[in-house]
Design a protein around this motif. Structure first.
Motif, short mmCIF file in Angstrom:
data_model
loop_
_atom_site.label_atom_id
_atom_site.label_comp_id
_atom_site.label_asym_id
_atom_site.label_seq_id
_atom_site.Cartn_x
_atom_site.Cartn_y
_atom_site.Cartn_z
N LEU A 1 0.83 -1.20 0.00
CA LEU A 1 0.00 0.00 0.00
C LEU A 1 0.86 1.25 0.00
CD1 LEU A 1 -2.60 -1.01 2.73
CD2 LEU A 1 -3.00 -0.94 0.27
N ALA A 2 0.53 2.20 -0.88
CA ALA A 2 1.14 3.54 -0.86
C ALA A 2 0.07 4.48 -0.33
CB ALA A 2 1.59 3.95 -2.26
N CYS A 3 0.33 5.14 0.80
CA CYS A 3 -0.70 5.91 1.49
C CYS A 3 -0.20 7.32 1.80
CB CYS A 3 -1.08 5.25 2.81
SG CYS A 3 -1.37 3.48 2.69
N THR A 4 -1.08 8.29 1.63
CA THR A 4 -0.75 9.65 2.04
C THR A 4 -0.84 9.77 3.55
OG1 THR A 4 -3.03 10.42 1.88
CG2 THR A 4 -1.68 10.56 -0.12
N SER A 5 -0.25 10.83 4.09
CA SER A 5 -0.33 11.06 5.53
C SER A 5 -1.78 11.30 5.95
CB SER A 5 0.55 12.25 5.93
OG SER A 5 0.19 13.41 5.21
N GLU B 1 4.32 5.28 3.46
CA GLU B 1 3.75 6.62 3.49
C GLU B 1 4.46 7.50 2.47
OE1 GLU B 1 2.89 10.34 6.62
OE2 GLU B 1 3.93 8.53 7.29
N MET B 2 3.70 8.13 1.60
CA MET B 2 4.28 9.01 0.58
C MET B 2 3.19 9.94 0.05
SD MET B 2 4.74 6.31 -2.60
CE MET B 2 5.67 5.15 -1.61
N GLY B 3 3.61 11.00 -0.62
CA GLY B 3 2.66 11.92 -1.22
C GLY B 3 1.85 11.26 -2.32
N ALA B 4 0.72 11.88 -2.67
CA ALA B 4 -0.17 11.29 -3.66
C ALA B 4 0.52 11.09 -5.01
CB ALA B 4 -1.42 12.16 -3.82
N ALA B 5 1.27 12.10 -5.46
CA ALA B 5 1.94 11.99 -6.77
C ALA B 5 2.91 10.82 -6.78
CB ALA B 5 2.65 13.29 -7.10
N ALA C 1 3.76 -0.70 -5.87
CA ALA C 1 2.62 -0.73 -4.95
C ALA C 1 1.44 -1.38 -5.67
CB ALA C 1 2.26 0.68 -4.49
N ASP C 2 0.62 -2.08 -4.91
CA ASP C 2 -0.57 -2.70 -5.47
C ASP C 2 -1.77 -1.75 -5.44
OD1 ASP C 2 0.77 -5.24 -5.69
OD2 ASP C 2 0.54 -5.43 -3.52
N ILE C 3 -1.86 -0.99 -4.36
CA ILE C 3 -2.98 -0.07 -4.15
C ILE C 3 -2.42 1.22 -3.57
CG2 ILE C 3 -5.00 0.36 -2.67
CD1 ILE C 3 -5.73 -2.58 -2.95
N ALA C 4 -2.98 2.34 -3.98
CA ALA C 4 -2.63 3.64 -3.39
C ALA C 4 -3.89 4.28 -2.83
CB ALA C 4 -1.98 4.55 -4.42
N ILE C 5 -3.75 4.90 -1.68
CA ILE C 5 -4.85 5.68 -1.10
C ILE C 5 -4.40 7.12 -1.10
CG2 ILE C 5 -6.35 6.00 0.89
CD1 ILE C 5 -5.99 3.09 1.54
N VAL C 6 -5.02 7.92 -1.97
CA VAL C 6 -4.51 9.24 -2.27
C VAL C 6 -5.65 10.25 -2.39
CG1 VAL C 6 -2.47 8.35 -3.48
CG2 VAL C 6 -4.58 8.74 -4.75
N SER C 7 -5.29 11.53 -2.37
CA SER C 7 -6.28 12.59 -2.55
C SER C 7 -6.76 12.60 -4.01
CB SER C 7 -5.67 13.94 -2.18
OG SER C 7 -4.40 14.11 -2.79
N ASP C 8 -7.89 13.26 -4.23
CA ASP C 8 -8.58 13.10 -5.51
C ASP C 8 -8.22 14.11 -6.59
OD1 ASP C 8 -9.73 15.37 -4.45
OD2 ASP C 8 -11.78 14.60 -4.41
N ASN C 9 -7.31 15.04 -6.35
CA ASN C 9 -7.04 16.08 -7.35
C ASN C 9 -5.78 15.77 -8.18
OD1 ASN C 9 -5.83 16.54 -4.77
ND2 ASN C 9 -5.21 18.59 -5.39
N TYR C 10 -5.83 14.60 -8.85
CA TYR C 10 -4.75 14.18 -9.75
C TYR C 10 -5.36 13.55 -11.01
CZ TYR C 10 -1.33 15.09 -6.09
OH TYR C 10 -0.55 15.71 -5.16
N ASP C 11 -4.53 13.22 -11.96
CA ASP C 11 -4.99 12.57 -13.18
C ASP C 11 -5.07 11.06 -12.93
OD1 ASP C 11 -5.52 11.64 -15.69
OD2 ASP C 11 -3.60 12.21 -16.57
N PHE C 12 -6.29 10.53 -12.98
CA PHE C 12 -6.50 9.11 -12.71
C PHE C 12 -6.87 8.33 -13.97
CE2 PHE C 12 -7.12 11.10 -8.57
CZ PHE C 12 -6.37 10.26 -7.75
#
Length: 314
Positions: free
Chosen positions: A109-113, A140-144, A155-166
């Motif tokens: 998992l890659a997760c934002t703070s 733990e890492m930034g969304a980008a 990473a298999d899954i990232a939990i990130v903020s929604d203001n990026y290109d998905f």
């Protein structure tokens, strides 16, 4: 029958995943020194690997200057190829894991703070209890950077903020995460902050602020909103963490912005806070995965748990 050993010539050298990862790390850091430090090897060894590769390929992969290194056009093409091959290797590992007993595996998992200060820790504890054979690798890492980790198969899954290109990713909501403003109780803005009542961004923007993590998702949100309002942000100081932001607001360096998942940091302070009223401040954390990646049993069960426990804000 004699067995003839295969000797690789310069024109038939096998793909070297270690060098490929170094190429991507150099592209990310723009520095041989920083790349060497991250990998725990000598800078001269990094330079030699890159030079040997360029000599074998017959192309220049990096422009070198006193400021660092930058991919050439050929280098960009090679780096993209490295990403593709490393993704395929990571995907192959995931597919092979499915041939096991089905009782063991891993989930990266890659997760934002923001995610790690919200409901994620409790959710992970619940998941770990239900799947004791699944090894959790939580980064733990930034969304980008989290989305880059997905792209490169780290990473298999990232939990990130929604203001990026998905565009390249499959996403679903994980947690609502509204933007709030906070201020000391004796600050001029405090008189406009009322319990349980939204506050307009235009009411806040004329006051000095404490900035947070340059180019991070919250910084981008606030900066974009200020540009649309046609007013520059008055930034007294910038910090790199939310606890530091809270302390600097307490010290009256300006007002600050927090996501709702970080409001627990205000416990024990006398700061006042209110949610921003504008639609752009109504954000979400998302569960993201690469569309082309194999959906392992560990990923399926985690995504299902996220879906079952997500409760939209009213």
């Amino acid at each position: 029958m004699a067995i003839v050993p295969i000797i690789w010539g310069d024109d038939m050298a096998p793909f070297d995943s270690v060098t490929a990862r170094l190429i991507l790390l150099l592209a990310e850091t723009g520095s041989i020194g920083r790349a060497a430090e991250r990998e725990g090897i000598a800078s001269s060894a990094v330079s030699r690997r890159v030079s040997d590769l360029e000599s074998r390929l017959g192309v220049v992969l990096f422009d070198r200057s006193a400021q660092g290194v930058k991919l050439t056009t050929a280098g960009q093409a090679y780096a993209e190829g490295c990403r593709a091959v490393l993704r395929s290797i990571a995907d192959l590992d995931a597919v092979m894991a499915e041939f096991g007993s089905g009782q063991r595996g891993s989930l990266r998992l890659a997760c934002t703070s923001s995610a790690l200060t919200g409901r994620l820790p409790e959710l992970l504890a619940k998941y770990a209890a239900a799947h004791p054979g699944i090894v959790l690798d939580i980064q733990e890492m930034g969304a980008a950077k989290g989305l880059v980790a997905l792209d490169e198969g780290r990473a298999d899954i990232a939990i990130v903020s929604d203001n990026y290109d998905f565009t390249r990713f499959e996403v679903r909501p994980f947690e609502d995460d509204r933007v709030w403003v906070l201020a000391p109780p004796d600050h001029p803005l405090a008189a406009s902050i009322q319990p349980r009542k939204d506050i307009l961004f235009e009411t806040v923007i004329d006051h000095a602020i404490v900035g947070i993590h340059h180019a991070g998702s919250l910084d981008r949100l606030v900066g974009d909103a200020a540009k649309k309002a046609g007013k520059p942000l008055i930034e007294n100081v910038r910090v790199e963490s939310f606890p530091a932001l809270v302390r600097m607001v307490e010290a009256d360096f300006g007002v600050g912005f927090l996501r709702s998942t970080s409001l627990h940091l205000l416990a024990g302070t006398d700061l006042v806070c209110a949610p921003l009223a504008e639609p752009w401040a109504l954000r979400q954390l998302l569960v993201a995965r690469r569309k082309s990646s194999p959906l392992s049993a560990a990923m399926k069960s985690f995504i299902a748990l996220c879906n079952d426990t997500y409760s939209p804000s009213v």
